[in-house]
Design a protein around this motif. Structure first.
Motif, PDB file in Angstrom:
ATOM      1  N   ARG A  69       0.613  -1.432   0.221  1.00 35.62           N
ATOM      2  CA  ARG A  69       0.418   0.041  -0.218  1.00 35.62           C
ATOM      3  C   ARG A  69       1.081   1.299  -0.182  1.00 35.62           C
ATOM      4  O   ARG A  69       2.328   1.167   0.562  1.00 35.62           O
ATOM      5  N   GLY A 140      -6.642  -0.287   0.791  1.00 38.27           N
ATOM      6  CA  GLY A 140      -8.029  -0.237   0.198  1.00 38.27           C
ATOM      7  C   GLY A 140      -7.560  -1.420  -1.246  1.00 38.27           C
ATOM      8  O   GLY A 140      -7.381  -2.603  -0.989  1.00 38.27           O
ATOM      9  N   SER A 141      -7.838  -1.305  -2.658  1.00 36.14           N
ATOM     10  CA  SER A 141      -7.593  -2.343  -3.724  1.00 36.14           C
ATOM     11  C   SER A 141      -6.301  -1.780  -4.523  1.00 36.14           C
ATOM     12  O   SER A 141      -6.400   0.119  -5.020  1.00 36.14           O
ATOM     13  N   ARG A 142      -5.480  -2.344  -5.174  1.00 35.09           N
ATOM     14  CA  ARG A 142      -4.589  -2.431  -6.462  1.00 35.09           C
ATOM     15  C   ARG A 142      -4.721  -2.861  -7.292  1.00 35.09           C
ATOM     16  O   ARG A 142      -4.846  -4.127  -7.651  1.00 35.09           O
ATOM     17  N   TRP A 148      -8.775  -5.328  -9.634  1.00 29.61           N
ATOM     18  CA  TRP A 148      -8.580  -5.287  -8.090  1.00 29.61           C
ATOM     19  C   TRP A 148      -8.456  -6.007  -7.289  1.00 29.61           C
ATOM     20  O   TRP A 148      -8.556  -6.959  -7.077  1.00 29.61           O
ATOM     21  N   ALA A 149      -7.376  -6.049  -6.898  1.00 34.10           N
ATOM     22  CA  ALA A 149      -6.609  -7.057  -6.004  1.00 34.10           C
ATOM     23  C   ALA A 149      -7.273  -5.541  -4.452  1.00 34.10           C
ATOM     24  O   ALA A 149      -5.847  -4.735  -4.424  1.00 34.10           O
ATOM     25  N   ASP A 150      -7.776  -6.574  -3.582  1.00 35.69           N
ATOM     26  CA  ASP A 150      -7.635  -6.563  -1.838  1.00 35.69           C
ATOM     27  C   ASP A 150      -6.421  -6.040  -1.334  1.00 35.69           C
ATOM     28  O   ASP A 150      -6.286  -7.336  -1.163  1.00 35.69           O
ATOM     29  N   THR A 151      -6.040  -4.843  -0.986  1.00 30.25           N
ATOM     30  CA  THR A 151      -4.899  -5.097  -0.356  1.00 30.25           C
ATOM     31  C   THR A 151      -4.777  -4.470   1.236  1.00 30.25           C
ATOM     32  O   THR A 151      -3.543  -3.905   1.517  1.00 30.25           O
ATOM     33  N   THR A 222     -16.577  -3.639   3.516  1.00 29.44           N
ATOM     34  CA  THR A 222     -16.476  -2.501   2.217  1.00 29.44           C
ATOM     35  C   THR A 222     -17.940  -1.506   1.848  1.00 29.44           C
ATOM     36  O   THR A 222     -18.283  -0.864   1.294  1.00 29.44           O
ATOM     37  N   ARG A 236      -7.493   2.428  -5.111  1.00 30.84           N
ATOM     38  CA  ARG A 236      -8.865   3.116  -4.497  1.00 30.84           C
ATOM     39  C   ARG A 236      -8.553   2.125  -3.245  1.00 30.84           C
ATOM     40  O   ARG A 236      -8.973   1.543  -2.852  1.00 30.84           O
TER      41      ARG A 236
END
Length: 295
Positions: A69, A140-142, A148-151, A222, A236
């Motif tokens: 992140r 968030g998500s990358r 989109w991968a949730d990190t 979320t 995001r």
């Protein structure tokens, strides 16, 4: 940018939880302070850092990787490639002098420090303790390969800075757990878990929560639909956490006084920061004024 409303359970249901050495206040921030902090967050230019560097290469069998992140630091910047602050041995060339807290955060810090000094005594409150460093994590998500991968989760870890640690949360609520792992990655007994709400304060310290347990962010919701500032390419943000810690002042080093190796490794980051920060621009100019070689 229109900031999201302050959502959550009614304040009447937001109780202050007190566990020895751990304090949680779901409604610590006023609406005005929350709005002011969000406006300030919108002015930041977070960094994507690499874990390793030329002079601090990956361990055998590991490769270079980017952190999960974007981050920003205040007070002092602990660059990942310098391996953060790890006393008692890892204290030199670890904490690079950074921007001071804005006034709205300094007001929160003063209240948190007063609370901490009522909660902690003796070895749990080191001599000279004050909250002089802040890590701003953007959860968030990358965007990776078009998906989109949730990190937003964080694995088991400890904060090695001495004394109590405090955090302020914004956006989606997050579930933090304290676990009795014998080493990072092992999942043993969960001894405390707490949902961290938008506008909340968490404060913890003492051997139980600093030394004997790890903590992790197990989940970030979320459901509230938060989109947090600033706008970042391919990322995001739905939650922001500000973690305040103490580094002895003698271990906070201006960039120009770092070792040549450390300066070479973090100079690209400093140059990136200087494009959006008068403070970091001035720090680079001080290095030049001292006639230090730039590698």
């Amino acid at each position: 940018m229109a900031f999201p409303p302050h959502r959550g359970r009614p304040l009447a249901h937001k109780v202050r939880q007190r566990t020895p050495g751990h304090h949680y206040n779901a409604s610590f921030l006023s609406a005005a302070d929350r709005t002011e902090i969000l406006a300030w967050l919108g002015t930041l230019h977070p960094l994507w850092e690499e874990r390793y560097s030329k002079h601090f290469p990956p361990p055998p069998g590991q490769s270079q990787r980017r952190l999960l992140r974007p981050v920003y630091w205040l007070g002092n910047w602990q660059f990942a490639c310098l391996d953060y602050y790890r006393p008692p041995k890892g204290v030199l060339n670890r904490c690079v002098k950074a921007e001071p807290f804005p006034a709205v955060l300094q007001r929160q810090v003063a209240k948190i420090e007063e609370l901490a000094r009522r909660m902690f005594r003796g070895p749990d409150m080191p001599k000279g303790w004050h909250l002089n460093t802040c890590l701003v994590n953007f959860y968030g998500s990358r965007l990776e390969d078009g998906r989109w991968a949730d990190t937003a989760r964080v694995g088991e870890h400890k904060d090695f800075e001495p004394g109590p640690v405090a955090s302020l949360s914004f956006g989606e609520r997050a579930l933090i757990q304290f676990v009795t792992s014998t080493r990072p990655g092992e999942r043993d007994e969960v001894v405390l878990e707490q949902w961290l709400d938008d506008g909340s304060l968490q404060l913890f310290g003492g051997a139980r929560w600093k030394d004997q347990t790890f903590h992790r962010v197990q989940r970030v919701d979320t459901r509230a639909g938060h989109v947090m500032p600033p706008e970042l390419p391919d990322f995001r943000t739905r939650r922001i956490n500000l973690t305040f810690r103490y580094v002895p002042d003698e271990h906070v080093i201006p960039f120009a006084k770092l070792s040549p190796e450390a300066r070479e490794d973090v100079r690209p980051y400093m140059e990136t920061l200087a494009r959006g920060s008068a403070f970091f621009k001035a720090e680079l100019e001080k290095e030049q004024a001292m006639g230090r070689p730039q590698g």
